[in-house]
Design an enzyme around this catalytic site. Sequence first.
Site, PDB file in Angstrom:
ATOM      1  N   PHE A 111      36.194  13.241  10.910  1.00  0.00           N
ATOM      2  CA  PHE A 111      35.704  14.406  11.094  1.00  0.00           C
ATOM      3  C   PHE A 111      34.414  13.800  12.586  1.00  0.00           C
ATOM      4  CE2 PHE A 111      31.466  16.524   9.983  1.00  0.00           C
ATOM      5  CZ  PHE A 111      32.001  17.173   9.932  1.00  0.00           C
ATOM      6  N   ASP A 182      34.064   7.322   4.075  1.00  0.00           N
ATOM      7  CA  ASP A 182      33.622   8.176   4.144  1.00  0.00           C
ATOM      8  C   ASP A 182      34.080   8.642   2.870  1.00  0.00           C
ATOM      9  OD1 ASP A 182      32.406  10.491   4.367  1.00  0.00           O
ATOM     10  OD2 ASP A 182      32.450  10.567   6.452  1.00  0.00           O
ATOM     11  N   TYR A 207      26.156  17.864  -0.752  1.00  0.00           N
ATOM     12  CA  TYR A 207      26.109  19.466  -0.970  1.00  0.00           C
ATOM     13  C   TYR A 207      28.235  19.685  -1.555  1.00  0.00           C
ATOM     14  CZ  TYR A 207      27.276  18.153   3.683  1.00  0.00           C
ATOM     15  OH  TYR A 207      27.515  17.563   4.801  1.00  0.00           O
ATOM     16  N   LYS A 208      28.793  18.969  -1.275  1.00  0.00           N
ATOM     17  CA  LYS A 208      30.430  19.505  -1.490  1.00  0.00           C
ATOM     18  C   LYS A 208      30.213  19.790  -2.400  1.00  0.00           C
ATOM     19  CE  LYS A 208      31.626  18.613   3.393  1.00  0.00           C
ATOM     20  NZ  LYS A 208      31.149  17.429   4.552  1.00  0.00           N
ATOM     21  N   ARG A 354      40.934  26.979   5.605  1.00  0.00           N
ATOM     22  CA  ARG A 354      41.146  25.925   4.579  1.00  0.00           C
ATOM     23  C   ARG A 354      40.413  26.486   3.298  1.00  0.00           C
ATOM     24  NH1 ARG A 354      36.798  21.388   5.373  1.00  0.00           N
ATOM     25  NH2 ARG A 354      35.332  23.071   5.607  1.00  0.00           N
TER      26      ARG A 354
HETATM   27  C1  PLP Z   1      30.882  17.310   5.843  1.00  0.00           C
HETATM   28  C2  PLP Z   1      30.893  16.235   6.649  1.00  0.00           C
HETATM   29  C3  PLP Z   1      30.235  14.745   6.865  1.00  0.00           C
HETATM   30  C4  PLP Z   1      28.942  15.487   7.288  1.00  0.00           C
HETATM   31  O1  PLP Z   1      27.723  15.055   7.476  1.00  0.00           O
HETATM   32  P1  PLP Z   1      26.720  15.434   7.848  1.00  0.00           P
HETATM   33  O2  PLP Z   1      25.492  14.497   8.176  1.00  0.00           O
HETATM   34  O3  PLP Z   1      26.234  15.603   5.770  1.00  0.00           O
HETATM   35  O4  PLP Z   1      26.111  16.566   7.975  1.00  0.00           O
HETATM   36  C5  PLP Z   1      30.495  13.470   7.896  1.00  0.00           C
HETATM   37  N1  PLP Z   1      31.693  13.028   7.403  1.00  0.00           N
HETATM   38  C6  PLP Z   1      32.784  13.384   6.517  1.00  0.00           C
HETATM   39  C7  PLP Z   1      33.957  13.772   6.831  1.00  0.00           C
HETATM   40  C8  PLP Z   1      32.189  14.869   6.229  1.00  0.00           C
HETATM   41  O5  PLP Z   1      33.285  15.242   5.483  1.00  0.00           O
END
Ligand code: PLP
Length: 395
Positions: A111, A182, A207-208, A354
């Site tokens: 990400f 992660d 939040y996911k 997705r």
């Molecule tokens: C959703 C997501 C994030 C988001 O990070 P935030 O700091 O909460 O915005 C980071 N890494 C991955 C792999 C994600 O899927």
Amino acid sequence: MFDTTRRFFDLPEDIVYLDGNSLGPLPHSAKARMKAAMGDEWGLQLIRAWNMSEWVSLPDRLGDRIAPLIGAPPGSVVVGDTLSIKVFQALAAALAMKPDRRKILSDTGNFPSDLYIAQGLARLIGKGHQLVLEKPETIEDAIDEDTAAVLLTHVDYATGRMHDIEKITRIAQERGAVTVWDLAHSAGALPVDLTACNADFAAGCTYKYLNGGPGAPAFIYVAPQWQEIAEPALSGWFGHMAPFEFDQKYRAAPGIQRMRIGTPAILQMAVLDAALDVWDGLSMETVRDRSIELSEAFVSGVEAACPELKLASPRNPEMRGSQVSFRFEQGYPFMQALIAKGVIGDFRAPDLMRFGFAPLYVSMSDVETAVDTIAAVYRDEEWKEVQYQNRSAVT
Ligand SMILES: *Cc1c(COP(=O)(O)O)cnc(C)c1O
């Protein structure tokens, strides 16, 4: 069992929600919990609530509720801030444990925020750390004697492809590197056993698949053997050993507490606390089995109806997380047409549609509705309609 978990959520009747991998739905009980946190706690107790309602320990208590979902022991997870910040903290601590090494290894599927954080941290340290990106399939081969940290997302946000945490961690450790995992698309989606995998550091968002609401705080895990060694790069007062002594010199709190930074977002944490109730007595294996059934039915339905949509996720369900992506050049307007018809997924540039399968609230009949809707949009070329062409800020 999933009939009960579905009733836990406040979902509109006419919506098939396949985007819990981006933002989980609203748990009914979150409203009452938020009302109590605002009215009874903040409203009536005011500052006293830090003690009376034990706000001060909420980040630790929430960490202990998330821990069993990721195979972590009590006292090894704490909640706060955002995932990007938790990645920063974990990576900074990992790099400090390997002062003679300069390589941060990640993969091309990671990400972007994780990669940006690594780039920014390398610049900040100013000692020539380099972020090196390899293909996900060959990541193990690139772990060498200069690799300080291996920073990977377990389940790829775009395709759902899944890394083998146990194997990569073992190889990384054999070669003297530290791992940072992660778990954004893993926590609450599938079984993870950080203890059995001997993972060093991990972080994820709530939040996911954990349904903590927009902007809900993240979590960080530090393996018990590193908790007294990990140096907190963001050394705020809530991570101090005695915040209310107002000492001028930072002394890290013992254990996972040192990964706290500043005042926790109590209202959002109250919502998360309510959201976590759904996991009581639920086995992650059962959730996983059901998510595979749902995604397999979806893949075969979509492929049968729409030959031009190309599966971008691993075909073997054991090799992917709880989401499925299809490539289609006109994926953006196609997704807008689906959303207009009540089937909500999302789009990731350049061409991925997705769809997330969270069995807590997605049923087999939702999958059938989604497949029928996709088939209709495809057959009637509804994605060509002009109102679906303009891109919004969030896709
Ligand atoms: C959703 C997501 C994030 C988001 O990070 P935030 O700091 O909460 O915005 C980071 N890494 C991955 C792999 C994600 O899927």
